[in-house]
Design a protein around this motif. Structure first.
Motif, mmCIF file in Angstrom:
data_model
loop_
_atom_site.group_PDB
_atom_site.id
_atom_site.type_symbol
_atom_site.label_atom_id
_atom_site.label_comp_id
_atom_site.label_asym_id
_atom_site.label_seq_id
_atom_site.Cartn_x
_atom_site.Cartn_y
_atom_site.Cartn_z
ATOM 1 N N ILE A 98 5.314 -5.946 5.218
ATOM 2 C CA ILE A 98 4.585 -4.540 4.596
ATOM 3 C C ILE A 98 5.543 -3.794 3.500
ATOM 4 O O ILE A 98 6.867 -3.752 3.762
ATOM 5 C CB ILE A 98 4.577 -3.578 5.779
ATOM 6 N N HIS A 99 5.125 -3.515 2.438
ATOM 7 C CA HIS A 99 5.748 -2.674 1.497
ATOM 8 C C HIS A 99 4.919 -1.328 1.439
ATOM 9 O O HIS A 99 3.925 -1.554 0.949
ATOM 10 C CB HIS A 99 5.881 -3.297 0.218
ATOM 11 N N GLY A 100 5.603 -0.242 1.623
ATOM 12 C CA GLY A 100 4.679 1.086 1.745
ATOM 13 C C GLY A 100 5.584 2.059 1.551
ATOM 14 O O GLY A 100 6.671 2.295 2.153
ATOM 15 N N ASN A 101 5.044 3.268 0.922
ATOM 16 C CA ASN A 101 5.815 4.569 1.007
ATOM 17 C C ASN A 101 5.907 5.093 2.022
ATOM 18 O O ASN A 101 6.931 5.696 2.738
ATOM 19 C CB ASN A 101 5.376 5.646 0.042
ATOM 20 N N ALA A 156 0.722 -1.174 0.000
ATOM 21 C CA ALA A 156 -0.041 -0.126 0.004
ATOM 22 C C ALA A 156 0.804 1.179 -0.020
ATOM 23 O O ALA A 156 1.914 1.245 0.645
ATOM 24 C CB ALA A 156 -0.986 -0.075 1.283
ATOM 25 N N GLN A 157 0.355 2.201 -0.595
ATOM 26 C CA GLN A 157 1.164 3.490 -0.591
ATOM 27 C C GLN A 157 1.266 4.007 0.818
ATOM 28 O O GLN A 157 2.387 4.542 1.269
ATOM 29 C CB GLN A 157 0.310 4.427 -1.603
ATOM 30 N N GLU A 158 0.174 3.909 1.553
ATOM 31 C CA GLU A 158 0.159 4.510 3.021
ATOM 32 C C GLU A 158 -0.489 3.354 3.874
ATOM 33 O O GLU A 158 -1.737 2.916 3.370
ATOM 34 C CB GLU A 158 -0.605 5.931 3.089
ATOM 35 N N ASN A 161 10.031 0.448 3.336
ATOM 36 C CA ASN A 161 9.236 1.634 3.373
ATOM 37 C C ASN A 161 10.297 2.849 2.937
ATOM 38 O O ASN A 161 11.311 2.735 2.784
ATOM 39 C CB ASN A 161 8.889 2.041 4.750
ATOM 40 N N LYS A 162 9.643 3.916 2.449
ATOM 41 C CA LYS A 162 10.214 5.259 2.294
ATOM 42 C C LYS A 162 10.263 6.188 3.638
ATOM 43 O O LYS A 162 11.305 6.613 3.744
ATOM 44 C CB LYS A 162 9.742 5.891 1.140
ATOM 45 N N VAL A 208 12.255 -6.250 11.195
ATOM 46 C CA VAL A 208 13.358 -5.557 10.366
ATOM 47 C C VAL A 208 12.491 -4.449 9.521
ATOM 48 O O VAL A 208 11.791 -4.636 9.067
ATOM 49 C CB VAL A 208 14.102 -6.472 9.465
ATOM 50 N N SER A 209 13.376 -3.243 9.371
ATOM 51 C CA SER A 209 12.875 -2.220 8.725
ATOM 52 C C SER A 209 14.140 -1.997 7.438
ATOM 53 O O SER A 209 15.093 -1.712 7.942
ATOM 54 C CB SER A 209 12.491 -0.854 9.450
ATOM 55 N N ARG A 210 13.499 -1.935 6.359
ATOM 56 C CA ARG A 210 14.440 -1.606 5.209
ATOM 57 C C ARG A 210 13.903 -0.583 4.546
ATOM 58 O O ARG A 210 12.952 -0.218 4.233
ATOM 59 C CB ARG A 210 14.624 -2.833 4.518
ATOM 60 N N ARG A 211 14.698 0.361 3.903
ATOM 61 C CA ARG A 211 14.282 1.214 2.880
ATOM 62 C C ARG A 211 14.177 0.790 1.577
ATOM 63 O O ARG A 211 14.844 0.005 1.114
ATOM 64 C CB ARG A 211 15.548 2.357 2.998
ATOM 65 N N LEU A 212 13.043 1.422 1.012
ATOM 66 C CA LEU A 212 12.821 1.029 -0.539
ATOM 67 C C LEU A 212 13.311 2.062 -1.427
ATOM 68 O O LEU A 212 13.555 3.187 -1.267
ATOM 69 C CB LEU A 212 11.130 1.311 -0.612
ATOM 70 N N ASP A 213 13.882 1.367 -2.547
ATOM 71 C CA ASP A 213 14.517 2.279 -3.491
ATOM 72 C C ASP A 213 13.286 2.709 -4.462
ATOM 73 O O ASP A 213 13.553 3.865 -4.696
ATOM 74 C CB ASP A 213 15.323 1.156 -4.273
#
Length: 155
Positions: free
Chosen positions: A95-98, A82-84, A114-115, A128-133
């Motif tokens: 979770i994959h989200g901006n 989801a975007q948000e 996430n972004k 774990v939290s990882r930054r999205l490219d």
């Protein structure tokens, strides 16, 4: 009675502050809620919602939405794209989200890609939290057309 879209009287009601996304303690502007799964619902399967979605019941499966709120008391297990995303209940999965916000007394176990990630005090996050490219896009009507009907259990 329609379980997937709030009735006109429900849409006209002012929602409580506990179920709305918050930014710095105030209610954030959000798109009109298109779909709501209530507290008595249990859903197993994949959900694709090109608009906004609120969940207050139990869901097991993959969820794709433009804006997603997992309300206090809700339990979700699986994958979110989801975007948000705002989580105030329990979530276990990926979770994959901006923009991902963990609020209130949320309990989250898993991976967050996430972004932007915001975690309020009192939230329990293990994982774990990882930054999205790349930016996450909202599912479109084309995503719905390509889906074969899958069995969904509502109970």
């Amino acid at each position: 009675m329609n379980y997937f879209t709030p009735s006109k009287s429900q849409r006209d009601m002012v929602p409580s502050k506990d179920v709305e996304p918050r930014v710095n303690g105030s209610v954030a502007a959000s798109p009109e809620i298109l779909s709501t799964f209530g507290t008595g619902m249990t859903i197993t399967g994949n959900i694709v919602c090109p608009g906004a979605l609120q969940i207050f019941g139990r869901v097991t499966g993959e969820i794709q939405a433009s804006h997603l709120v997992i309300g206090a008391g809700a339990k979700v297990e699986g994958k979110i794209v989801a975007q948000e995303t705002v989580i105030q209940g329990n979530f276990n999965g990926t979770i994959h989200g901006n923009s991902v916000k963990l609020q209130g007394n949320a309990v989250v176990d898993g991976e967050i890609f996430n972004k932007s990630l915001m975690i309020e005090p009192n939230v329990q996050f293990e994982g774990v939290s990882r930054r999205l490219d790349r930016t996450v896009e909202a599912p479109g009507r084309d995503d719905l057309a390509g889906l074969a009907p899958a069995p969904v259990t509502v109970g």
